[in-house]
Design a protein around this motif. Structure first.
Motif, PDB file in Angstrom:
ATOM      1  N   ILE A  45       0.847  -1.185   0.000  1.00  0.00           N
ATOM      2  CA  ILE A  45       0.000   0.000   0.000  1.00  0.00           C
ATOM      3  C   ILE A  45       0.885   1.239   0.000  1.00  0.00           C
ATOM      4  CG2 ILE A  45      -1.819   1.216   1.261  1.00  0.00           C
ATOM      5  CD1 ILE A  45      -1.853  -1.867   2.624  1.00  0.00           C
ATOM      6  N   PRO A  46       0.687   2.126  -0.971  1.00  0.00           N
ATOM      7  CA  PRO A  46       1.498   3.357  -0.997  1.00  0.00           C
ATOM      8  C   PRO A  46       1.206   4.237   0.219  1.00  0.00           C
ATOM      9  CG  PRO A  46       0.209   3.101  -3.026  1.00  0.00           C
ATOM     10  CD  PRO A  46      -0.228   2.036  -2.086  1.00  0.00           C
ATOM     11  N   SER A  47       2.239   4.878   0.728  1.00  0.00           N
ATOM     12  CA  SER A  47       2.088   5.789   1.854  1.00  0.00           C
ATOM     13  C   SER A  47       2.912   7.033   1.562  1.00  0.00           C
ATOM     14  CB  SER A  47       2.569   5.123   3.147  1.00  0.00           C
ATOM     15  OG  SER A  47       2.502   6.028   4.212  1.00  0.00           O
ATOM     16  N   GLU A  48       2.324   8.178   1.725  1.00  0.00           N
ATOM     17  CA  GLU A  48       2.981   9.432   1.361  1.00  0.00           C
ATOM     18  C   GLU A  48       3.980   9.908   2.400  1.00  0.00           C
ATOM     19  OE1 GLU A  48       0.126  12.365   0.233  1.00  0.00           O
ATOM     20  OE2 GLU A  48      -0.907  10.998  -1.125  1.00  0.00           O
ATOM     21  N   LYS A  49       3.822   9.478   3.648  1.00  0.00           N
ATOM     22  CA  LYS A  49       4.738   9.939   4.691  1.00  0.00           C
ATOM     23  C   LYS A  49       5.228   8.772   5.524  1.00  0.00           C
ATOM     24  CE  LYS A  49       1.589  10.839   8.479  1.00  0.00           C
ATOM     25  NZ  LYS A  49       1.604  11.495   9.736  1.00  0.00           N
ATOM     26  N   ARG A  50       6.322   9.003   6.217  1.00  0.00           N
ATOM     27  CA  ARG A  50       6.882   7.995   7.118  1.00  0.00           C
ATOM     28  C   ARG A  50       6.005   7.929   8.373  1.00  0.00           C
ATOM     29  NH1 ARG A  50       9.608   3.546   6.872  1.00  0.00           N
ATOM     30  NH2 ARG A  50      10.850   3.147   8.707  1.00  0.00           N
ATOM     31  N   LEU A  51       5.532   6.732   8.707  1.00  0.00           N
ATOM     32  CA  LEU A  51       4.629   6.551   9.836  1.00  0.00           C
ATOM     33  C   LEU A  51       5.402   6.148  11.089  1.00  0.00           C
ATOM     34  CD1 LEU A  51       1.875   4.442   8.012  1.00  0.00           C
ATOM     35  CD2 LEU A  51       1.821   6.895   8.455  1.00  0.00           C
ATOM     36  N   SER A  52       4.969   6.664  12.228  1.00  0.00           N
ATOM     37  CA  SER A  52       5.533   6.214  13.504  1.00  0.00           C
ATOM     38  C   SER A  52       4.991   4.807  13.780  1.00  0.00           C
ATOM     39  CB  SER A  52       5.133   7.165  14.627  1.00  0.00           C
ATOM     40  OG  SER A  52       3.750   7.049  14.896  1.00  0.00           O
ATOM     41  N   SER A  53       5.515   4.159  14.793  1.00  0.00           N
ATOM     42  CA  SER A  53       5.046   2.809  15.126  1.00  0.00           C
ATOM     43  C   SER A  53       3.553   2.791  15.431  1.00  0.00           C
ATOM     44  CB  SER A  53       5.816   2.257  16.324  1.00  0.00           C
ATOM     45  OG  SER A  53       7.165   2.091  16.001  1.00  0.00           O
ATOM     46  N   GLN A  54       3.094   3.750  16.214  1.00  0.00           N
ATOM     47  CA  GLN A  54       1.672   3.806  16.564  1.00  0.00           C
ATOM     48  C   GLN A  54       0.810   4.115  15.336  1.00  0.00           C
ATOM     49  OE1 GLN A  54       0.287   2.887  19.578  1.00  0.00           O
ATOM     50  NE2 GLN A  54      -1.533   2.928  18.280  1.00  0.00           N
ATOM     51  N   GLU A  55       1.280   5.011  14.469  1.00  0.00           N
ATOM     52  CA  GLU A  55       0.538   5.323  13.241  1.00  0.00           C
ATOM     53  C   GLU A  55       0.481   4.103  12.327  1.00  0.00           C
ATOM     54  OE1 GLU A  55       1.393  10.101  12.593  1.00  0.00           O
ATOM     55  OE2 GLU A  55       2.940   8.645  11.996  1.00  0.00           O
ATOM     56  N   LEU A  56       1.576   3.348  12.284  1.00  0.00           N
ATOM     57  CA  LEU A  56       1.595   2.124  11.479  1.00  0.00           C
ATOM     58  C   LEU A  56       0.597   1.111  12.032  1.00  0.00           C
ATOM     59  CD1 LEU A  56       2.848   0.579   9.107  1.00  0.00           C
ATOM     60  CD2 LEU A  56       4.649  -0.200  10.682  1.00  0.00           C
ATOM     61  N   ALA A  57       0.517   0.999  13.345  1.00  0.00           N
ATOM     62  CA  ALA A  57      -0.460   0.093  13.967  1.00  0.00           C
ATOM     63  C   ALA A  57      -1.885   0.524  13.629  1.00  0.00           C
ATOM     64  CB  ALA A  57      -0.253   0.059  15.477  1.00  0.00           C
ATOM     65  N   ASP A  58      -2.166   1.818  13.765  1.00  0.00           N
ATOM     66  CA  ASP A  58      -3.503   2.328  13.440  1.00  0.00           C
ATOM     67  C   ASP A  58      -3.830   2.123  11.964  1.00  0.00           C
ATOM     68  OD1 ASP A  58      -3.745   3.122  16.083  1.00  0.00           O
ATOM     69  OD2 ASP A  58      -3.152   5.205  15.677  1.00  0.00           O
ATOM     70  N   PHE A  59      -2.866   2.383  11.106  1.00  0.00           N
ATOM     71  CA  PHE A  59      -3.031   2.200   9.655  1.00  0.00           C
ATOM     72  C   PHE A  59      -3.363   0.736   9.344  1.00  0.00           C
ATOM     73  CE2 PHE A  59      -1.327   1.179   5.479  1.00  0.00           C
ATOM     74  CZ  PHE A  59      -1.845   2.201   4.681  1.00  0.00           C
ATOM     75  N   THR A  60      -2.631  -0.181   9.991  1.00  0.00           N
ATOM     76  CA  THR A  60      -2.834  -1.616   9.744  1.00  0.00           C
ATOM     77  C   THR A  60      -4.199  -2.069  10.261  1.00  0.00           C
ATOM     78  OG1 THR A  60      -0.449  -1.931   9.938  1.00  0.00           O
ATOM     79  CG2 THR A  60      -1.814  -3.899  10.050  1.00  0.00           C
ATOM     80  N   LEU A  61      -4.572  -1.613  11.445  1.00  0.00           N
ATOM     81  CA  LEU A  61      -5.893  -1.967  11.988  1.00  0.00           C
ATOM     82  C   LEU A  61      -7.014  -1.473  11.080  1.00  0.00           C
ATOM     83  CD1 LEU A  61      -5.291  -1.286  15.783  1.00  0.00           C
ATOM     84  CD2 LEU A  61      -5.946  -3.484  14.765  1.00  0.00           C
ATOM     85  N   LYS A  62      -6.868  -0.249  10.572  1.00  0.00           N
ATOM     86  CA  LYS A  62      -7.867   0.310   9.664  1.00  0.00           C
ATOM     87  C   LYS A  62      -7.931  -0.516   8.369  1.00  0.00           C
ATOM     88  CE  LYS A  62      -9.064   4.582   7.273  1.00  0.00           C
ATOM     89  NZ  LYS A  62      -8.631   5.933   6.950  1.00  0.00           N
ATOM     90  N   PHE A  63      -6.769  -0.888   7.840  1.00  0.00           N
ATOM     91  CA  PHE A  63      -6.713  -1.705   6.628  1.00  0.00           C
ATOM     92  C   PHE A  63      -7.404  -3.051   6.849  1.00  0.00           C
ATOM     93  CE2 PHE A  63      -4.703  -5.130   4.269  1.00  0.00           C
ATOM     94  CZ  PHE A  63      -4.878  -4.704   2.966  1.00  0.00           C
TER      95      PHE A  63
END
Length: 178
Positions: A45-63
């Protein structure tokens, strides 16, 4: 005393038969390098910005939610520069490289699940049952020795059998290390 030992021997062994079968089968699978199917499916999945660990977790849960991917356990853990959601044979692992988030979804079969239990990758209570099983094995053999102690007509054969087993085990262990 012999009747008491026999009762302990029988009832404990019957209680632990299912666990013994699991350990025996998964041990055989391990020796033949069969770990079950992991059912892995990868998503980039393309991502425009570098995600923090917590943002990556939230992104994955949403996905996972958007794609109707649900596990029995949705615990989040952080490791190896990424995030993992779920445990055991069913989980998703997400890592970010440059402008891409890679999410691997694993759906294991029953063999993979049992293999992970065998190697203490489950919850603490299965591990506790495994420790109890190890203690029970000690009790089985000890009670068997005490029960056979009274069988004077078979003592020689019992000692010969034990001695051959001991010698064979030591030899195999020794030559395995060479």
């Amino acid at each position: 005393m012999k009747k008491f030992l026999l009762k302990i021997h029988i009832y404990m062994s019957l209680f632990f038969v299912p666990l013994a079968i699991i350990y025996a089968l998964t041990g055989i699978f391990y020796l033949f390098a069969y770990y079950g199917k992991d059912g892995r499916k990868s998503y980039d999945i393309p991502s425009e910005k570098r995600l923090s660990s917590q943002e990556l977790a939230d992104f994955t849960l949403k996905f996972l939610k958007q794609n109707n991917i649900v596990f029995r356990n949705m615990d989040v853990s952080f490791s190896r520069g990424g995030v993992q959601i779920g445990i055991m044979a069913d989980f998703a692992r997400a890592i970010q490289n440059a402008n891409m988030v890679k999410i691997d979804v694993y759906r294991g079969d029953i063999v993979r699940y049992l293999m992970l239990l065998h190697f203490a990758r489950g919850k603490w209570y299965f591990d506790a049952l495994g420790v109890a099983f190890g203690v029970a094995l000690f009790v089985f053999y000890l009670s068997g020795i005490f029960m056979s102690k009274h069988s004077s007509s078979k003592k020689r054969g019992l000692w010969v059998s034990f001695s051959i087993g001991l010698i064979f085990t030591v030899m195999v262990a020794y030559f395995n290390g060479m």
